[in-house]
Design a protein around this motif. Structure first.
Motif, short mmCIF file in Angstrom:
data_model
loop_
_atom_site.label_atom_id
_atom_site.label_comp_id
_atom_site.label_asym_id
_atom_site.label_seq_id
_atom_site.Cartn_x
_atom_site.Cartn_y
_atom_site.Cartn_z
N LEU A 299 0.80 -1.21 0.00
CA LEU A 299 0.00 0.00 0.00
C LEU A 299 0.84 1.27 0.00
CD1 LEU A 299 -2.91 -0.93 2.42
CD2 LEU A 299 -2.69 -1.29 -0.04
N THR A 300 2.15 1.14 0.04
CA THR A 300 3.02 2.31 -0.07
C THR A 300 3.57 2.47 -1.48
OG1 THR A 300 4.91 0.99 0.69
CG2 THR A 300 3.67 2.21 2.35
N ARG A 301 3.03 1.70 -2.43
CA ARG A 301 3.41 1.84 -3.83
C ARG A 301 2.42 2.76 -4.53
NH1 ARG A 301 4.16 -3.90 -6.49
NH2 ARG A 301 4.91 -2.53 -8.16
N ALA A 302 2.92 3.52 -5.50
CA ALA A 302 2.05 4.45 -6.21
C ALA A 302 0.96 3.72 -6.97
CB ALA A 302 2.89 5.30 -7.18
N SER A 303 1.24 2.51 -7.45
CA SER A 303 0.27 1.77 -8.24
C SER A 303 -0.94 1.35 -7.43
CB SER A 303 0.93 0.54 -8.86
OG SER A 303 1.51 -0.27 -7.85
N ALA A 304 -0.85 1.37 -6.10
CA ALA A 304 -1.99 0.99 -5.26
C ALA A 304 -3.00 2.11 -5.11
CB ALA A 304 -1.49 0.56 -3.87
#
Length: 382
Positions: free
Chosen positions: A369-374
């Protein structure tokens, strides 16, 4: 002369491809645009392109090969270079710009409805007995289930995936009946079916379930704060590592805020109903369900499904071993659960199971959840 003219014509026919090769060498972004044209055409802003590129494995180091300092800068160029339809480029001048609206009243009511209906059912169980109490229990379960389903179809906790509903129902049902079953099984029972009270042959613990139902509204609020904060960090971050570092405190903060609200609700419902608050098992189950829902909402349903199913299976096995231990020569099967109950009480089983599951999902959420894609629409379709 004819040969020379033919060679000149051949050279003219070959020149476009040669120039295309030279342009692709000079313009390395062009090939990337071709591979991700569909993503770029449907994106509503450069941030969505950046999230999609990251989902396809493009990192800041990869962006450097395209002469950009990070994925965000690369996404901005790709967004600017993809042609848009004129009818969607800008709204007409006579059309007023839409004003940002806060949470709608219907969404707020839906978020509060599961807790309100569960509280009404708990009051009904206290005021009735016999067959009317059974009717109140059945109607209450149906009403809360329908209200919760309606609330989960909209708002910050809505998701298309419905793969965890069975395991969620089992875990909540165990919170209502499981401790009483284990406590009765250790002493040789149960001697009868649940009667909806905490002092019957099969005790029912309503306080933790009521607190969980009431905590849906705080959970939705925390999920909204996290999603809005992460979306804001997309606009201010200048790299994937920078974005992850900025979003991780938001995730932990929203998670801690929900646990604080749930702890207060557990203490309140326990005091009002005159039952044990069940802080440890209530917090473990609430943390597990919130983290699972957040991961599902942001496009990562595999790990929550696996962890929730494992937690439900572990609770079922714990109860089954107590009864299997009554068989001749099978005392050893019940020994581990009996030892855990002797130290921590019946609540030790769901506390250990849900606590370990929540810890595993928290570690997984801090990565996913700390990835931009999420945090883009492209991430929800995976």
């Amino acid at each position: 002369m004819g040969v020379a003219v033919g060679e000149a014509r051949d050279g003219s026919r070959q020149s476009p491809s040669a120039s295309a090769v030279r342009r692709s060498a000079v313009d390395p972004v062009k090939g990337l645009l071709h591979r991700h044209r569909e993503l770029c055409e449907r994106a509503v802003d450069p941030l969505e392109i950046a999230a999609g590129l990251e989902a396809h494995g493009v990192t800041d180091r990869t962006a450097a090969r395209f002469r950009h300092r990070d994925v965000f800068s690369l996404a901005e160029e790709m967004y600017a270079r993809v042609p848009r339809d004129r009818d969607t480029s800008a709204p007409p001048e006579d059309t007023p710009a839409p004003r940002p609206r806060g949470p709608r009243a219907a969404g707020v009511v839906l978020a509060l409805l599961p807790g309100a209906l569960c509280a009404a059912a708990a009051v009904g169980l206290r005021l009735t007995e016999g067959r009317p109490r059974l009717i109140v229990a059945v109607v209450g379960v149906l009403a809360v289930s329908l209200a919760l389903g309606a609330a989960l179809r909209r708002g910050p906790l809505s998701a298309a995936a419905r793969t965890t509903s069975t395991w969620t129902c089992w875990l909540v049902g165990y919170a209502l009946l499981g401790d009483g079953l284990l406590n009765a099984a250790v002493s040789g029972g149960p001697d009868g079916l649940p009667d909806g009270t905490a002092d019957g042959p099969w005790p029912v613990t309503v306080a933790p379930v009521l607190a969980l139902a009431l905590s849906y509204a705080p959970a939705a609020g925390c999920a909204h704060l996290f999603a809005a904060g992460a979306r804001g960090k997309l606009t201010s971050s200048r790299g994937l590592a920078d974005f992850s570092a900025a979003v991780r405190p938001l995730l932990v903060g929203a998670f801690a805020l929900y646990l604080g609200a749930l702890a207060c609700l557990l203490a309140l419902t326990g005091a009002v109903l005159g039952e044990p608050a069940g802080l440890s098992e209530g917090l473990g189950l609430g943390a597990l369900l919130l983290l699972a829902r957040l991961l599902i909402v942001h496009g990562h349903a595999h790990a929550p499904t696996l962890v929730l199913s494992a937690a439900a299976a572990a609770e079922a096995v714990a109860a089954a071993t107590l009864f299997a231990g009554r068989l001749p020569g099978c005392d050893f099967l019940a020994a581990p659960v009996e030892a855990l109950i002797a130290v921590w009480g019946p609540a030790g089983v769901p506390t250990a199971v849900c606590g370990l599951g929540a810890l595993a999902l928290l570690v997984h959420a801090c990565r996913r959840l700390t990835r931009a894609s999420a945090h883009a629409s492209t991430g929800r379709t995976r």
